[in-house]
Design an enzyme around this catalytic site. Structure first.
Site, short mmCIF file in Angstrom:
data_model
loop_
_atom_site.label_atom_id
_atom_site.label_comp_id
_atom_site.label_asym_id
_atom_site.label_seq_id
_atom_site.Cartn_x
_atom_site.Cartn_y
_atom_site.Cartn_z
CB ILE A 85 1.47 2.61 1.49
CG1 ILE A 85 0.69 2.43 2.80
CG2 ILE A 85 1.52 1.31 0.70
CD1 ILE A 85 1.26 1.39 3.75
CE LYS A 86 10.05 2.96 -0.64
NZ LYS A 86 11.46 2.59 -0.36
#
Length: 358
Positions: A138-139
């Site tokens: 997850i960025k």
């Protein structure tokens, strides 16, 4: 396999693709890049998905299935997760072969949350659960609020790709947040195998200062800043704080070079490939840069832990009033604003498609 990309991989650097489209997935292009060009992972961002959805009709069937009145943001995440599940399957053999070190894909939280730590945490947790992909990062942006979220998400076991980092100071803040999250897990007896990467953007430095410096200084600042970031990375790897965690089962947060497509047509199209080679790092490349690297990359000497030359180059820019830490804050703010613009364009495109379906 391309000799040029294979040579980079043999030096210990992972090559990732900074792009994703449904057409690429359906055509088998990603498998080809994995097998022929030694690509071992993939990154995405709002701009990439905006272009993919706007420029093709590959997503129309899924948009039609959502129906009139659907929330464009929810529709987008449905589309993105669908694509990233397929990409994750392509890289699952790499993920298994490297015991989880490599073979990752990435999904970004809404850029509208860049200054909202609680909102970022809640959305990241929800996306992680919803996707159910073992090799998905997850960025999260490395803003002050994002840094708070990185610690909490690491503590909760969510693999994070920290994005929008520009300077050594910003990198160190992101790395410290990751370590703090692991230390909280260690204190509670939780497993420490929570992976992370820290993405440092390079080419935007040189675009930012190009008009303010003579030609001899063009395309020099990005590499100089990268040299100092790498020195901090090496110092962290050798430090007791990380080694204590590694002794208990943790892995280091890997350093990733992002924004590595050359923007200056007068410069080499593999400038940020040839000069950023280092083991235990990642270079994620736009498709055009990846193909150029496969054709004619010429890897230079490995980066060094001593950044004295890099700091000397930065001093030449400082003499002209271009201070790295000040510019890094501006670049991070501009990067976040650019992603917000793409995000709004993305939602507008989906909304228009939903209306067309109706």
């Amino acid at each position: 396999m391309s000799d040029h990309t294979r040579s980079l991989y043999a030096l210990g650097q992972s090559l990732w693709l900074d792009n994703i489209t449904r057409g690429m997935l359906h055509a088998g292009t990603l498998e080809d890049y994995r097998d022929r060009l030694a690509v071992t992972g993939l990154t995405s961002n709002p701009t990439i998905f905006e272009n993919a959805i706007r420029d093709s009709d590959d997503y129309d069937a899924t948009i039609r299935a959502a129906g009139r009145g659907a929330d464009p943001e929810k529709v987008f995440f449905d589309l993105a997760i669908e694509d990233l599940r397929q990409a994750a399957e392509v890289f699952a053999p790499v993920h298994a072969r490297t015991d989880g070190v490599d073979g990752w894909v990435s999904l970004e939280v809404s850029p509208l949350l860049a200054n909202d730590a609680r909102g970022t945490i809640e959305q990241a947790l929800a996306l992680h659960r919803r996707a159910g992909i073992a090799n998905l990062y997850i960025k999260v942006p490395g803003t002050p609020a994002g840094t708070q979220a990185i610690e909490e998400l690491t503590y909760r076991g969510v693999p994070v790709n920290v994005t929008l980092l520009f300077s050594p100071r910003q990198y160190e803040a992101a790395a410290a947040a990751y370590l703090k999250g692991l230390e909280r897990r260690l204190d509670e007896g939780l497993p420490l195998g929570v992976s992370s990467v820290a993405s440092v953007f390079i080419s935007r430095w040189d675009v930012k200062v190009a008009k303010a410096v003579p030609e001899e200084l063009h395309n020099r600042l990005g590499l100089a800043v990268a040299g100092s970031v790498y020195a901090r990375y090496r110092a962290l790897l050798a430090g007791p704080r990380l080694q204590r965690l590694m002794n208990a089962g943790a892995r280091p947060q890997r350093l990733l070079w992002a924004s590595t497509g050359t923007k200056d047509p007068a410069a080499s199209d593999t400038l940020y490939v040839d000069n950023l080679v280092a083991p235990l790092t990642i270079n994620t490349m736009p498709e055009k840069t990846l193909l150029a690297a496969a054709d004619h990359a010429r890897p230079g000497p490995l980066l060094e832990a001593d950044d004295s030359a890099a700091r000397a180059m930065q001093a030449r820019f400082a003499e002209r009033g271009l201070q790295v830490d000040e510019l890094a804050e501006t670049l991070q703010e501009e990067g976040a604003a650019s992603f917000v613009k793409s995000w709004n364009g993305l939602r507008d495109t989906i909304r228009q498609r939903l209306e067309q379906v109706a």
